[in-house]
Design a protein around this motif. Structure first.
Motif, PDB file in Angstrom:
ATOM      1  N   ARG A 602       0.823  -1.206   0.000  1.00 26.67           N
ATOM      2  CA  ARG A 602       0.000   0.000   0.000  1.00 26.67           C
ATOM      3  C   ARG A 602       0.859   1.258   0.000  1.00 26.67           C
ATOM      4  O   ARG A 602       0.568   2.218  -0.724  1.00 26.67           O
ATOM      5  N   HIS A 605       2.383   1.965  -3.359  1.00 30.35           N
ATOM      6  CA  HIS A 605       1.404   2.536  -4.281  1.00 30.35           C
ATOM      7  C   HIS A 605       1.201   4.026  -4.003  1.00 30.35           C
ATOM      8  O   HIS A 605       1.144   4.843  -4.943  1.00 30.35           O
ATOM      9  N   SER A 609       2.084   7.235  -6.442  1.00 25.82           N
ATOM     10  CA  SER A 609       1.013   8.177  -6.791  1.00 25.82           C
ATOM     11  C   SER A 609       1.412   9.607  -6.465  1.00 25.82           C
ATOM     12  O   SER A 609       1.107  10.540  -7.223  1.00 25.82           O
TER      13      SER A 609
END
Length: 614
Positions: A602, A605, A609
């Motif tokens: 997580r 990611h 981003s």
């Protein structure tokens, strides 16, 4: 706390019951027995004095019929004149004493409300909204003040006049008194009709006023953002809509008030007609004198104004009652203010509640200098009121001096977990321990001394910069203030101030930028010197140009302390000893920056981003 019917998910501050309101008000009056007794005595004397003129006038009528000497008639006239003057003086003095008493009581109540408001937990205030609180300390106080200063003394005087006049009418002749009481059911029915319809409107009107204040306060606070996104029309429309609701309620109340006045006039006609008819038959049968019948008619006519005032002013009293219940609801909140030995407030502003001491007395951490402390946070579950689950199965331990960053998407529960860790939010099911001692057992003083919270919303108080900083350390020297500002990188703009530490800042003074205000908050943190620092997006207000400077300031201010950071930018997480990733209220992964990137979960990611350079 009560749910707001117009804004789902928002919870209003508590409103006291009628019994609680009157109990609180009576307690305030008992705190000033001398003034209360003087006001009551003078008001009763003024009401009794008003009975003298009608009674003497009735005797005067009998004297004229009996062809009494002129000296007796002149004496009666003199008594009437003297009674009128004395009653006027007593009425004025009674009103002054009652106003003084009421204003004093209201001032103490205002102070108590303000004290409770300043110590509301942040989470409570956020759920209630500032509009509800501002409406209470603004509009509600104004309504109660108006009644106490203007309507209150007149209302009390009218009530005493009615009671004493009815007593005098019955004492004059029970049959005439019984005739006057014919109007009582008509008055009661009129008042019942009005109260049943108007009382709900006043409660709704106060809520609508709070909603209007909330909309205006939100728009004004975020004026720059509103202009930037060109949403002025939407905010104006929201304010207009809520203002329209308040206006419509006021018009409906006015319509009820007008119809109420017609019912009062009918009751007056019925009562006076009954007294005059009864007086006619009693005089005809020589059961009473013409003077007694005249006195009875004058007594009943004298009731017109006080009864009318009581019934018509019930409008204001109802409004004041609704407002007073809202004030008492805040005033009677548990006292969470720090004691005299509580030490400095949290670095970002006034202290907030963390729960009262246990019945056996507050626990304490081992004595000695305040260094870094271990912090253990356990949240088995947490939700706000009856809302959805916010946190679940959270076990978080911060070692002494460890720097931990909380990251996650918006709504993951980061700020809630930070509030629980700082002791300003009590978990629904869980605990927070500082060096093994539960925060709920340490007491407000120790918690505020050892744990400090710096949030995104920082307030700069009006006054000299030095005074603003000394909120955290009242005894700090100028040298210590300068050292704290230097540590957080504020020296450059401090030198540009015309009077240095003596320069007025905040409202009416030198306006600090958002980044400068955050540096002041971080300097307060340095001066407070807590064992644990919680930064809830404390550097989020900085633009890209000042982001790195504020990050460095936060790092310097928390060096050597156990620190929990809610990371607004992932660049803040890179410097942390450990990163904890929250997702939907649960810890999904934790580790160092490199470990989490390697795991490609997580956090990886989120990192890709954000595209934040290392």
């Amino acid at each position: 706390m009560t749910a707001d019917p117009r804004t789902p998910g928002r919870t209003l501050l508590p409103v006291a019951s009628a019994r609680q309101t009157w109990t609180t008000l009576a307690a305030r009056f008992r705190e000033r027995p001398g003034l209360s007794a003087a006001a009551a005595t003078v008001l009763v004397a003024a009401a009794a004095g008003g009975l003298v003129a009608p009674w003497v006038l009735g005797r005067l009528v009998d004297d004229v019929i009996a062809d009494a000497p002129a000296s007796r008639i002149a004496g009666r006239v003199a008594v009437i004149a003297a009674a009128a003057v004395l009653t006027g003086l007593l009425t004025a003095l009674g009103a002054a004493l009652a106003s003084r008493l009421g204003e004093t009581v209201l001032a103490r109540l205002r102070e108590r409300v303000l004290d409770r408001a300043l110590h509301l937990p942040s989470a409570t205030l956020e759920r209630a909204g500032t509009g509800d609180l501002l409406a209470r300390v603004g509009d509600d106080v104004a309504v109660v003040t108006n009644v106490i200063a203007v309507s209150g003394p007149a209302f009390v005087g009218a009530l005493l006049s009615v009671v004493l006049t009815v007593f005098g009418l019955v004492a004059l002749d029970w049959r005439l008194g019984l005739a006057g009481l014919v109007a009582a059911p008509a008055y009661a029915l009129a008042l019942r009709w009005y109260l049943r319809r108007s009382a709900p409107y006043y409660a709704r009107e106060r809520i609508a006023t709070g909603e209007r204040t909330q909309a205006m306060a939100g728009a004004l606070r975020g004026a720059a953002t509103v202009r930037a996104y060109r949403t002025e029309d939407a905010h104006v429309a929201a304010i207009a809509e809520r203002s329209g609701v308040a206006r419509d309620l006021s018009l409906e109340i006015f319509n009820l008030h007008t119809r109420f006045g017609l019912r009062i006039n009918r009751s007056e006609f019925l009562g006076l007609a009954a007294v005059l008819v009864a007086g006619f038959f009693l005089v005809r049968d020589d059961l009473v004198t013409v003077g007694a019948a005249t006195t009875a008619a004058l007594y009943f006519h004298r009731l017109f104004n006080p009864i009318g005032l009581l019934l018509m002013e019930s409008d204001s009293v109802l409004q004041a009652g609704a407002s007073l219940a809202r004030l008492v609801g805040v005033a009677e909140l548990p006292d969470t203010a720090p004691t005299a030995a509580s030490g400095p407030p949290a670095a970002s502003g006034p202290p907030t509640a963390s729960g009262p001491p246990t019945a056996s007395g507050p626990a304490a951490r081992p004595a000695g200098p305040r260094g870094a402390a271990a912090l253990d946070v356990t949240v088995r579950r947490h939700h706000y009121d009856d809302g959805p689950l916010v946190l679940a199965d959270v076990e978080l331990r911060l070692a002494p001096g460890e720097r931990v960053a909380l990251v996650g998407a918006s709504g993951a529960g980061k700020s809630t977990l930070a509030g629980i860790a700082a002791g300003i939010i009590a978990p629904t099911d869980g605990s927070v321990r500082l060096d093994g001692v539960p925060l709920t057992g340490t007491g407000e003083a120790t918690t505020r001394r050892d744990v400090a919270l710096v949030s995104q919303e920082v307030h700069v108080f009006a006054g000299a910069l030095a005074e603003d900083l000394r909120l955290a350390a009242p005894d700090a020297t100028d040298a210590e203030l300068l050292d704290a500002l230097d540590r957080v990188g504020a020296t450059t703009w401090l030198r540009a101030l015309p009077d240095g530490l003596a320069t007025p800042v905040g409202e009416g003074g030198h306006r600090l930028t958002a980044a400068q205000a955050q540096q002041v908050a971080l300097a307060r943190l340095v001066l407070t010197s807590p064992a644990v620092a919680v930064l809830d997006e404390a550097t989020a207000e900085a633009g890209s140009a000042g982001a790195r400077d504020l990050d460095r300031a936060a790092l310097a201010a928390t060096r050597g302390r156990t620190t929990l950071i809610v990371a607004h930018r992932l660049s803040q997480a890179v410097t942390a000893d450990r990163i904890v990733v929250l997702d939907h209220g649960r810890i999904v992964e934790q580790g160092t920056h490199d470990e989490l990137l390697a795991a490609d979960g997580r956090y990886g990611h989120l990192w890709r981003s954000w595209r934040v350079p290392v």
